[in-house]
Enzyme design. Structure first.
Site, PDB file in Angstrom:
ATOM      1  N   GLU A 158       0.819  -1.211   0.000  1.00 42.88           N
ATOM      2  CA  GLU A 158       0.000   0.000   0.000  1.00 42.88           C
ATOM      3  C   GLU A 158       0.856   1.266   0.000  1.00 42.88           C
ATOM      4  O   GLU A 158       0.424   2.319  -0.488  1.00 42.88           O
ATOM      5  CB  GLU A 158      -0.923   0.034   1.229  1.00 42.88           C
ATOM      6  CG  GLU A 158      -1.870  -1.150   1.325  1.00 42.88           C
ATOM      7  CD  GLU A 158      -1.330  -2.271   2.205  1.00 42.88           C
ATOM      8  OE1 GLU A 158      -1.979  -2.591   3.204  1.00 42.88           O
ATOM      9  OE2 GLU A 158      -0.232  -2.793   1.890  1.00 42.88           O
ATOM     10  N   LYS A 227      15.048  -5.533 -11.559  1.00 37.30           N
ATOM     11  CA  LYS A 227      13.915  -4.615 -11.554  1.00 37.30           C
ATOM     12  C   LYS A 227      13.845  -3.783 -10.282  1.00 37.30           C
ATOM     13  O   LYS A 227      14.119  -4.270  -9.189  1.00 37.30           O
ATOM     14  CB  LYS A 227      12.603  -5.392 -11.694  1.00 37.30           C
ATOM     15  CG  LYS A 227      12.312  -5.887 -13.096  1.00 37.30           C
ATOM     16  CD  LYS A 227      10.934  -6.525 -13.127  1.00 37.30           C
ATOM     17  CE  LYS A 227      10.544  -6.954 -14.522  1.00 37.30           C
ATOM     18  NZ  LYS A 227       9.198  -7.549 -14.564  1.00 37.30           N
TER      19      LYS A 227
END
Length: 463
Positions: A158, A227
């Site tokens: 979140e 990444k």
């Protein structure tokens, strides 16, 4: 275990000229450094007697009626280490401080100078991990006379945002670290490693960083690739880049403080690699899944002896399989990627129901449905399908979710088309431990697979 992943990204050998423009003159130049200055040297072949440092880069010069065009072809090479090391926070182990250095002479010089010139380290640590290991890390740095700053942050899905990246960068700036010799250290799960990686790639355009995964999922997935990223516009990892760490240090003892659910979460990514390319890993997970969950990947043998215990063998298999797929394609120039299995509909599902599903759980639900698609296409037998679903259950992973509707599947695949060069590039298992990429799965096949998936795996109380 220590693995080096070396990868070079090179572009075309020669520049492409526009079709309707007449080229009057064309030259190829090598670049040679003499006394600190780079100079162009023309010709396809360099004189063997030339003195100076020769770059792998080239400059192509084309003269046309409209003007001159220069094309630069510059190979980009990254070298990073993935190293298993038990007891990373043991003061007798200096891997966390010096394990990223590959030059033996530089390493020896640093060890000799620590008493007179203390090392400096900036650490970003997941808040939960800090609560568990913060005092131990502090004692480690104090024992090595390190000047340090530890920044605990709530690195959850979140909070995976540019705001958190900027907060890290502000603190890094205050600490005023040396962008070449003082790598930022990230200690936490995959979200923490992704966020810190992006922050490091932005600070002074590229500051080295080190990944220390503390969850099983980040141990076998986020820590071994290149990444970095954060969520944006309600899309998972919409912002990011491909900048690998200088090193990833793996210590399985961190996993013992992870909840059983998060162990299962990591097993999903291991199962992904097993289904795509490693039947032996699948059979190991199928046989030892409950033991791995119960033991939390801890083993008495550690890294000694022949490493025949399930924890070390399975993680090694998963890491090696992942590196085989990532190292030749770190920048995802080739969009046909087996590691995308389980990542076609899971990003949409995960963001839709956040935070109720963990990343690996969403991936497994995606994989479960795609196994039915593979079965519907005749790529595997009914027995193989049932073995896979049974293995998922043994790993305590969800295999169905009420929010996966046919509309969500179709929307996810449409989004996939937008970002994958107009092809769906769907990895599907062929039997156990082998897979291929498909672009021709019909809507009818997807629908029939979805119906069977729901009929067989939807809980009876929801029927």
């Amino acid at each position: 275990m220590s693995l080096d992943a070396n990868t070079g990204k090179t572009h075309v050998e020669e520049p492409l000229e526009c079709n309707n423009i007449a080229v009057i003159k064309k030259n190829e130049f090598h670049l040679v450094q003499v006394k600190g200055t780079w100079k162009r040297k023309s010709g396809n072949k360099l004189n063997k007697n030339i003195k100076g440092r020769v770059s792998a880069a080239k400059i192509y010069e084309s003269t046309m009626e409209q003007g001159t065009s220069w094309t630069v072809v510059s190979p980009i090479i990254f070298t990073y280490k993935v190293t298993e090391s038990l007891g990373l926070l043991d003061p007798s182990n200096d891997t966390l401080l010096l394990g990223h250095i590959r030059d033996p002479q530089q390493l020896e010089a640093l060890r000799n100078s620590i008493s007179t010139k203390p090392l400096r380290r900036f650490v970003v640590m997941d808040q939960t991990v800090y609560n568990l290991y913060g005092c131990q890390l502090t004692d480690y740095f104090e024992a090595h006379n390190v000047l340090y700053r530890i920044l605990p942050l709530p690195t959850t899905e979140e909070n995976k945002s540019m705001e958190l990246v900027m907060r890290i960068l502000e603190e890094v700036h205050k600490f005023s670290l040396d962008r070449r010799t003082e790598p930022i250290i990230a200690i936490g799960g995959g979200v923490c490693l992704d966020i810190v990686g992006l922050a490091a790639s932005l600070y002074r355009r590229r500051t080295p960083y080190i990944r220390v995964p503390t969850t099983l999922l980040s141990y076998v997935d986020a820590s071994v690739g290149a990444k970095t990223g954060v969520n944006f516009a309600n899309c998972k990892n919409k912002l990011g880049g491909y900048i690998p760490p200088v090193a990833a240090f793996l210590d399985r003892s961190f996993i013992q403080t992870v909840s059983r659910r998060h162990i299962s979460n990591g097993l999903a990514e291991m199962l992904k690699m097993a289904l795509m390319k490693h039947r032996g890993l699948f059979e190991l997970l199928e046989t030892n899944g409950q033991f791995l969950l119960d033991s939390k990947f801890q083993s008495d043998s550690g890294l000694q002896g022949d490493n025949k215990d399930a924890a070390s063998v399975s993680t090694r298999m998963a890491i090696e399989a992942m590196l085989e797929e990532l190292a030749p394609n770190l920048w995802e120039d080739d969009l046909d990627r087996l590691v995308d299995f389980g990542h076609l509909i899971s990003p949409e599902l995960e963001m839709k129901v956040l935070p109720s599903l963990l990343h690996g759980e969403a991936v497994n639900i995606d994989m479960s449905y795609m196994v039915y698609v593979a079965r519907e296409r005749g790529l595997m037998t009914e027995e193989e399908k049932l073995r896979i679903i049974g293995c998922m259950g043994g790993l305590e992973l969800p295999v169905w979710h009420q929010d996966v509707t046919m509309a969500l599947v179709q929307h996810s695949l449409c989004e996939r088309l937008k970002h994958s060069g107009g092809l769906v590039r769907m990895p599907l298992p062929i039997g156990l431990g082998h897979a291929e990429i498909y672009n021709d799965t019909s809507d009818d096949t997807l629908y029939r697979a979805f119906e069977k998936w729901c009929d067989e795996l939807r809980p009876s109380d929801l029927n």
